[in-house]
Scaffold this motif. Structure first.
Motif, mmCIF file in Angstrom:
data_model
loop_
_atom_site.group_PDB
_atom_site.id
_atom_site.type_symbol
_atom_site.label_atom_id
_atom_site.label_comp_id
_atom_site.label_asym_id
_atom_site.label_seq_id
_atom_site.Cartn_x
_atom_site.Cartn_y
_atom_site.Cartn_z
ATOM 1 N N SER A 78 18.587 53.728 -8.618
ATOM 2 C CA SER A 78 18.343 53.029 -7.352
ATOM 3 C C SER A 78 18.050 54.059 -6.267
ATOM 4 C CB SER A 78 19.565 52.183 -6.999
ATOM 5 O OG SER A 78 20.651 53.019 -6.741
ATOM 6 N N GLY A 79 18.043 53.599 -5.004
ATOM 7 C CA GLY A 79 17.773 54.518 -3.912
ATOM 8 C C GLY A 79 18.871 55.554 -3.761
ATOM 9 N N ALA A 80 20.084 55.219 -4.160
ATOM 10 C CA ALA A 80 21.221 56.119 -3.947
ATOM 11 C C ALA A 80 21.837 56.630 -5.246
ATOM 12 C CB ALA A 80 22.289 55.400 -3.131
ATOM 13 N N GLY A 137 16.293 49.858 -8.019
ATOM 14 C CA GLY A 137 14.949 49.828 -7.434
ATOM 15 C C GLY A 137 13.892 50.570 -8.235
ATOM 16 N N VAL A 138 14.240 51.758 -8.766
ATOM 17 C CA VAL A 138 13.240 52.569 -9.474
ATOM 18 C C VAL A 138 12.874 51.935 -10.831
ATOM 19 C CG1 VAL A 138 12.714 54.916 -10.301
ATOM 20 C CG2 VAL A 138 14.098 54.622 -8.251
ATOM 21 N N HIS A 164 28.318 46.550 -6.040
ATOM 22 C CA HIS A 164 26.852 46.510 -5.956
ATOM 23 C C HIS A 164 26.183 47.036 -7.244
ATOM 24 C CE1 HIS A 164 22.988 46.895 -3.854
ATOM 25 N NE2 HIS A 164 22.890 48.114 -4.349
ATOM 26 N N HIS A 178 23.559 45.224 -9.860
ATOM 27 C CA HIS A 178 22.269 45.715 -10.382
ATOM 28 C C HIS A 178 22.237 45.578 -11.906
ATOM 29 C CE1 HIS A 178 19.826 47.185 -7.145
ATOM 30 N NE2 HIS A 178 20.759 47.982 -6.656
ATOM 31 N N CYS A 211 14.762 43.928 -8.877
ATOM 32 C CA CYS A 211 15.043 45.359 -9.076
ATOM 33 C C CYS A 211 15.715 45.958 -7.841
ATOM 34 C CB CYS A 211 13.759 46.127 -9.370
ATOM 35 S SG CYS A 211 13.123 45.849 -11.016
ATOM 36 N N THR A 212 15.133 45.682 -6.675
ATOM 37 C CA THR A 212 15.721 46.254 -5.455
ATOM 38 C C THR A 212 16.877 45.354 -4.986
ATOM 39 O OG1 THR A 212 13.920 45.202 -4.282
ATOM 40 C CG2 THR A 212 13.709 47.554 -4.620
ATOM 41 N N ASP A 213 17.540 45.779 -3.929
ATOM 42 C CA ASP A 213 18.761 45.090 -3.480
ATOM 43 C C ASP A 213 18.501 43.604 -3.210
ATOM 44 O OD1 ASP A 213 19.881 47.528 -3.691
ATOM 45 O OD2 ASP A 213 20.011 47.915 -1.535
ATOM 46 N N ASN A 227 9.382 50.788 -11.518
ATOM 47 C CA ASN A 227 8.294 51.748 -11.738
ATOM 48 C C ASN A 227 7.612 51.533 -13.092
ATOM 49 O OD1 ASN A 227 7.395 54.585 -12.857
ATOM 50 N ND2 ASN A 227 7.315 54.688 -10.642
ATOM 51 N N GLY A 236 15.398 58.064 -6.926
ATOM 52 C CA GLY A 236 14.779 57.237 -5.876
ATOM 53 C C GLY A 236 14.605 58.026 -4.584
ATOM 54 N N GLY A 246 8.812 54.680 -2.368
ATOM 55 C CA GLY A 246 8.768 54.757 -3.840
ATOM 56 C C GLY A 246 7.580 54.027 -4.439
ATOM 57 N N LYS A 247 7.410 52.776 -4.051
ATOM 58 C CA LYS A 247 6.331 51.984 -4.642
ATOM 59 C C LYS A 247 4.970 52.516 -4.191
ATOM 60 C CE LYS A 247 4.526 47.420 -5.531
ATOM 61 N NZ LYS A 247 3.250 48.030 -5.693
ATOM 62 N N ASP A 267 11.251 58.731 -2.329
ATOM 63 C CA ASP A 267 11.175 58.437 -0.893
ATOM 64 C C ASP A 267 10.867 59.687 -0.064
ATOM 65 O OD1 ASP A 267 11.732 55.775 -1.378
ATOM 66 O OD2 ASP A 267 13.882 56.012 -1.146
HETATM 67 O O1 KG4 Z 1 18.048 49.416 -5.675
HETATM 68 P P1 KG4 Z 1 17.502 49.795 -4.350
HETATM 69 O O2 KG4 Z 1 16.985 48.688 -3.473
HETATM 70 O O3 KG4 Z 1 18.505 50.658 -3.511
HETATM 71 C C1 KG4 Z 1 19.846 50.917 -3.774
HETATM 72 O O4 KG4 Z 1 20.617 49.997 -4.189
HETATM 73 O O5 KG4 Z 1 20.206 52.117 -3.571
HETATM 74 O O6 KG4 Z 1 16.337 50.824 -4.662
HETATM 75 C C2 KG4 Z 1 15.499 51.355 -3.684
HETATM 76 C C3 KG4 Z 1 14.787 52.552 -4.287
HETATM 77 C C4 KG4 Z 1 14.012 53.346 -3.249
HETATM 78 O O7 KG4 Z 1 14.287 54.720 -3.458
HETATM 79 C C5 KG4 Z 1 12.566 53.012 -3.578
HETATM 80 O O8 KG4 Z 1 11.672 54.007 -3.192
HETATM 81 C C6 KG4 Z 1 12.630 52.858 -5.084
HETATM 82 O O9 KG4 Z 1 13.844 52.137 -5.284
HETATM 83 N N1 KG4 Z 1 11.498 52.124 -5.666
HETATM 84 C C7 KG4 Z 1 10.602 52.674 -6.503
HETATM 85 C C8 KG4 Z 1 9.680 51.651 -6.837
HETATM 86 N N2 KG4 Z 1 10.056 50.504 -6.184
HETATM 87 C C9 KG4 Z 1 11.184 50.811 -5.475
HETATM 88 N N3 KG4 Z 1 10.517 53.913 -6.991
HETATM 89 C C10 KG4 Z 1 9.486 54.173 -7.837
HETATM 90 N N4 KG4 Z 1 8.562 53.251 -8.201
HETATM 91 C C11 KG4 Z 1 8.613 51.991 -7.730
HETATM 92 N N5 KG4 Z 1 7.692 51.097 -8.100
#
Ligand code: KG4
Length: 343
Positions: free
Chosen positions: A142-144, A274-275, A117, A121, A304-306, A278, A169, A186-187, A173
């Motif tokens: 990312s989130g993790a 995901g981040v 994964h 990314h 950006c996100t999954d 930003n 991330g 996050g967003k 959250d």
């Molecule tokens: O990549 P992702 O979908 O998850 C993993 O693969 O772990 O990222 C999700 C993360 C979440 O923590 C979400 O709050 C954050 O990305 N995120 C953001 C933004 N858009 C998504 N954090 C800050 N600013 C953003 N615009």
């Protein structure tokens, strides 16, 4: 050549088709926010159950558009291989994608391609850029995960720094949850920060005084919690907190990115996860890389996100270089590292 991709590592169910001639020809993602919102966080058991329903729905959609034929010769309309995320992620969520992908592989007699994964990314940038970013430094946020990686070439990755506890991330959250902004936050937190007063609160920039490329964000969570408990609940005050926190996270990341550039002398810089959506982070990274005369690479915001687009694309690259398993196999590794490969 056409590769079917499946992504179920956390709470997004996504499928995609990458075609050698035409690029990304199909991409569909179903989120699960409605399932987890009332718990203000992801419940693994519910995520897995939700993947089951959503993935079957998406696979049916694909098979309606691309009626299946046994892959008995390379000229048919079918898929040449199926790529799926094997980790890292939630074990139960990964198992749903792996089981369905393994079953399709068995039924169609096509190989499985195991996708990391995190590598997905990283390569998501290449879905919209013809330029090869390698060798480059990578900030994977990312989130993790929060990692700094030296990407020498495709598949050659060295982890330079990692978070010792929570990810950036996760702080976004967590704070969004404390501010009652909903899930995922996050967003929403970043949007709220636009109207906030800059530097109203002074948050720590953890570990920025050390020469190490590691991160630590758990202290920042404790700090923001104390501030929120003692502040007014007005929208303006929430915005001020969001702004100061966003600045603290981004500035912490920037300090470590600059240190990584100085340590490695690499100037190409790729940000993903995901981040990376930003806007403040993008702006600050661009300024930093410009000052070193380097080049920045970001995925399109929708990647950006999954998503399964990055999984199908990574599968395509692996299939082309012969890195796949000829037998239907169900593999998951929830703790997979970016520099670990399973074939
Ligand atoms: O990549 P992702 O979908 O998850 C993993 O693969 O772990 O990222 C999700 C993360 C979440 O923590 C979400 O709050 C954050 O990305 N995120 C953001 C933004 N858009 C998504 N954090 C800050 N600013 C953003 N615009």
């Amino acid at each position: 050549m056409r590769i079917l991709g499946i992504e179920t590592s956390c709470d997004d169910t996504s499928v995609a088709i990458y075609d050698e001639q035409r690029g990304l020809v199909f991409h569909s993602t179903l989120h699960q926010n409605h399932v987890h919102a009332k718990f203000k966080g992801i419940v693994p058991e519910l995520a897995a159950r939700s993947h089951l329903n959503q993935l079957l729905f998406l696979i049916k959609k694909i098979f309606l558009k691309y009626p299946l034929k046994q892959n008995t010769n390379v000229n048919n309309n079918g898929f040449h291989a199926i790529a799926y995320t094997i980790g890292p992620g939630l074990a139960s969520s990964l198992l749903v994608g792996a089981t369905i992908a393994g079953s399709i592989s068995l039924a169609l007699n096509i190989p499985c391609i195991f996708i990391n994964h995190l590598e997905g990314h990283l390569l998501s940038v290449m879905l919209s850029s013809l330029e090869d970013p390698f060798p480059c430094l990578v900030l994977l946020v990312s989130g993790a995960n929060t990692q700094l990686i030296c990407a020498q070439s495709l598949g050659q990755y060295i982890i330079l720094g990692n978070t010792r506890d929570d990810s950036a991330g996760n702080v976004f959250d967590y704070t969004a949850k404390l501010l009652d902004l909903g899930f995922p936050g996050g967003k929403k937190l970043s949007d709220l920060a636009q109207n906030g007063q800059s530097r109203k609160y002074i948050f720590p920039r953890p570990m920025t005084k050390y020469a190490s490329l590691n991160f630590s964000f758990s202290g920042l969570k404790t700090h923001v919690r104390k501030i929120i408990l003692n502040s007014s609940k007005s929208l303006q005050e929430k915005s001020n907190i969001a702004r100061s926190l966003e600045e603290a996270i981004v500035e912490t990341l920037i300090v470590k990115c600059e240190l990584a550039i100085q340590k490695t002398n690499l100037k190409n810089f790729l940000v993903c996860g995901g981040v990376s959506a930003n806007h403040l982070l993008r702006k600050r990274i661009k300024n930093l890389i410009q000052s070193y005369g380097g080049k920045c690479f970001f995925p399109k915001k929708k990647f950006c996100t999954d998503n399964a687009a990055m999984i199908a694309y990574t599968g395509f690259l692996k299939y082309k270089s012969g890195v796949f398993c000829r037998h239907p196999t169900i593999v998951v590794n929830p703790n997979l590292l970016i520099n670990e490969t399973i074939i």
